[in-house]
Design a protein around this motif. Structure first.
Motif, PDB file in Angstrom:
ATOM      1  N   TYR A 132     191.849  70.007 100.294  1.00  0.00           N
ATOM      2  CA  TYR A 132     192.413  71.283  99.850  1.00  0.00           C
ATOM      3  C   TYR A 132     191.379  72.402  99.953  1.00  0.00           C
ATOM      4  O   TYR A 132     191.700  73.530 100.347  1.00  0.00           O
ATOM      5  CB  TYR A 132     192.927  71.154  98.421  1.00  0.00           C
ATOM      6  N   LEU A 133     190.120  72.086  99.603  1.00  0.00           N
ATOM      7  CA  LEU A 133     189.078  73.106  99.662  1.00  0.00           C
ATOM      8  C   LEU A 133     188.923  73.657 101.074  1.00  0.00           C
ATOM      9  O   LEU A 133     188.746  74.869 101.257  1.00  0.00           O
ATOM     10  CB  LEU A 133     187.744  72.516  99.193  1.00  0.00           C
ATOM     11  N   SER A 134     189.022  72.797 102.088  1.00  0.00           N
ATOM     12  CA  SER A 134     188.882  73.276 103.465  1.00  0.00           C
ATOM     13  C   SER A 134     189.986  74.270 103.814  1.00  0.00           C
ATOM     14  O   SER A 134     189.739  75.264 104.503  1.00  0.00           O
ATOM     15  CB  SER A 134     188.892  72.094 104.442  1.00  0.00           C
ATOM     16  N   VAL A 146     190.193  73.479  93.346  1.00  0.00           N
ATOM     17  CA  VAL A 146     189.242  73.295  94.458  1.00  0.00           C
ATOM     18  C   VAL A 146     188.143  72.291  94.114  1.00  0.00           C
ATOM     19  O   VAL A 146     187.333  71.931  94.964  1.00  0.00           O
ATOM     20  CB  VAL A 146     188.599  74.632  94.885  1.00  0.00           C
ATOM     21  N   HIS A 147     188.125  71.825  92.879  1.00  0.00           N
ATOM     22  CA  HIS A 147     187.103  70.892  92.409  1.00  0.00           C
ATOM     23  C   HIS A 147     187.395  69.481  92.910  1.00  0.00           C
ATOM     24  O   HIS A 147     188.474  68.936  92.672  1.00  0.00           O
ATOM     25  CB  HIS A 147     187.066  70.913  90.873  1.00  0.00           C
ATOM     26  N   TRP A 190     191.597  76.127 101.595  1.00  0.00           N
ATOM     27  CA  TRP A 190     191.387  77.301 100.730  1.00  0.00           C
ATOM     28  C   TRP A 190     190.305  78.215 101.308  1.00  0.00           C
ATOM     29  O   TRP A 190     190.470  79.438 101.349  1.00  0.00           O
ATOM     30  CB  TRP A 190     191.010  76.833  99.329  1.00  0.00           C
ATOM     31  N   HIS A 247     182.308  78.595 106.282  1.00  0.00           N
ATOM     32  CA  HIS A 247     182.037  77.227 105.857  1.00  0.00           C
ATOM     33  C   HIS A 247     181.888  76.356 107.101  1.00  0.00           C
ATOM     34  O   HIS A 247     182.313  76.760 108.197  1.00  0.00           O
ATOM     35  CB  HIS A 247     183.177  76.693 104.973  1.00  0.00           C
ATOM     36  N   GLU A 264     180.627  73.183  99.093  1.00  0.00           N
ATOM     37  CA  GLU A 264     181.369  72.615  97.966  1.00  0.00           C
ATOM     38  C   GLU A 264     181.575  73.680  96.897  1.00  0.00           C
ATOM     39  O   GLU A 264     180.737  74.586  96.736  1.00  0.00           O
ATOM     40  CB  GLU A 264     180.607  71.436  97.339  1.00  0.00           C
ATOM     41  N   LEU A 265     182.650  73.548  96.134  1.00  0.00           N
ATOM     42  CA  LEU A 265     182.892  74.340  94.939  1.00  0.00           C
ATOM     43  C   LEU A 265     183.229  73.366  93.814  1.00  0.00           C
ATOM     44  O   LEU A 265     184.159  72.566  93.942  1.00  0.00           O
ATOM     45  CB  LEU A 265     184.059  75.317  95.131  1.00  0.00           C
ATOM     46  N   GLN A 266     182.470  73.422  92.718  1.00  0.00           N
ATOM     47  CA  GLN A 266     182.674  72.482  91.615  1.00  0.00           C
ATOM     48  C   GLN A 266     182.587  73.222  90.291  1.00  0.00           C
ATOM     49  O   GLN A 266     181.550  73.798  89.965  1.00  0.00           O
ATOM     50  CB  GLN A 266     181.621  71.361  91.656  1.00  0.00           C
ATOM     51  N   LYS A 281     188.253  67.870  98.698  1.00  0.00           N
ATOM     52  CA  LYS A 281     187.649  68.424  99.913  1.00  0.00           C
ATOM     53  C   LYS A 281     188.695  68.835 100.943  1.00  0.00           C
ATOM     54  O   LYS A 281     188.500  69.782 101.699  1.00  0.00           O
ATOM     55  CB  LYS A 281     186.671  67.410 100.495  1.00  0.00           C
TER      56      LYS A 281
END
Length: 346
Positions: free
Chosen positions: A95-97, A89-90, A99, A107, A290-292, A93
């Motif tokens: 893929y993060l959406s 997920v880092h 997830w 979100h 965001e996830l980092q 963006k």
């Protein structure tokens, strides 16, 4: 104890892992994860842990890194820190959406279009302003606030023809100009490396899809960080249209509600080390932006309480603040300390 430091092709996070290993007297070897013999090198010794530093600038190397981390972590069951779930997920963006949506995590509403006519149809009626984001890009680069509908159509046209590019050059919103110039003068080789980074970022073209995110009106964005049982938090202050990448910080103490939310999120999804950027909306509550798992910070601390650096810990069903400097070496020392504790627990 022997560690494998998984260097990526461009970023220098491996040097922070190297420094952390020296601090804790851990033997290490650096493996070039972008090389053809990465697999053989990764299994050439009986490594106790694999220390990862995923790239956040180049989509090709991000994909390469994710694929090879998946093999080490999920297929070969090696102890990788951060693990594949955190790395996936880092700085992705798109893929993060997916997830966030799949895990029912609130979100800003996000749309990804791979067909131009679908994107154009969306552009006719969507509420403005809207945020256009490139899939990869740290420090707010590749993020554009679009307030005009003609500009939105042009953005879509560009994405499906010549492609989108990040702006060239430094992020002038980061401030600290005197210190940054001083560091460059002390080490002239930085100039060459910075120019190479700017060129590489600008040359990377995103073509064939667009990602739009609902614009959330805000004056700041929360950054909450979990590393092991340590929690940190501050506000990223908005400058211009964005809070991301500005390095403007308010060391406001996060509420217990916010700390509890982040603790729940990280425990549910087995996050060992994660920075979570959130908007706090009066009507919608907390919205994850965001996830980092790897992130930068200007100071050697990222949390204050009454002017004193430190961290929050959840002990005996309540949050306590512990004074101290816990974020030296861009928090890699604390990451390694936590990774070693997980090995001992096994």
């Amino acid at each position: 104890m022997l560690a494998a430091i998984l260097r990526n092709d461009f970023d220098l996070g491996y040097l922070n892992w190297l420094e952390a290993c020296k601090k804790y007297n851990i033997d290490y070897q650096v493996i070039e994860l972008a090389k053809d013999d990465w697999f053989e090198q990764s299994l050439s010794n009986k490594y106790d842990l694999y220390l990862a530093c995923p790239p956040g600038r180049d989509e090709i190397f991000k994909k390469l890194y994710d694929e090879r981390i998946y093999i080490l972590d999920k297929v070969l069951n090696k102890f990788v820190y951060p693990n594949f779930n955190e790395i996936s997920v880092h700085e992705n963006k798109r893929y993060l959406s997916y997830w966030l949506k799949a895990n029912n995590i609130d979100h800003p509403t996000t749309h990804v279009f791979y067909q131009k006519d679908e994107a154009d149809s969306f552009a006719k009626s969507t509420i403005l302003p809207i945020v256009g984001k490139m899939n990869i890009g740290a420090s707010g680069k590749g993020v554009k606030i679009i307030r005009d509908r003609d500009e939105l159509y042009e953005y879509i046209h560009c994405a499906f023809t010549s492609g989108l590019r990040q702006e060239w050059g430094p992020n002038f919103k980061m401030g600290n100009y005197r210190r940054r110039i001083s560091n460059i003068l002390k080490n002239p080789t930085i100039i060459k490396r910075k120019l190479e980074i700017y060129r590489k970022n600008h040359d990377a073209v995103q073509k064939g899809f667009v990602l739009f995110q609902e614009y959330i009106e805000h004056q700041f964005e929360w950054r909450l960080v979990k590393i092991g049982d340590s929690y940190f938090g501050h506000q990223k202050v908005k400058q211009g249209d964005k809070a991301s990448g500005t390095k403007g910080i308010n060391y406001t103490v996060p509420s217990e509600e916010l700390l509890n939310y982040v603790r729940y999120l990280c425990e549910k999804h087995d996050f060992n080390a994660m920075a979570i950027d959130l908007f706090e909306d009066k009507e919608k509550g907390f919205l994850v932006n965001e996830l980092q798992c790897i992130f930068g910070h200007v100071q050697d601390y990222i949390c204050e309480n009454e002017g004193k650096p430190g961290r929050f810990k959840y002990l005996n069903n309540k949050w306590i603040f512990e004074e101290g400097m816990f974020n030296a070496n861009l928090s890699y020392n604390l990451r390694l300390k936590h990774a070693l504790s997980l090995i001992i627990d096994k």
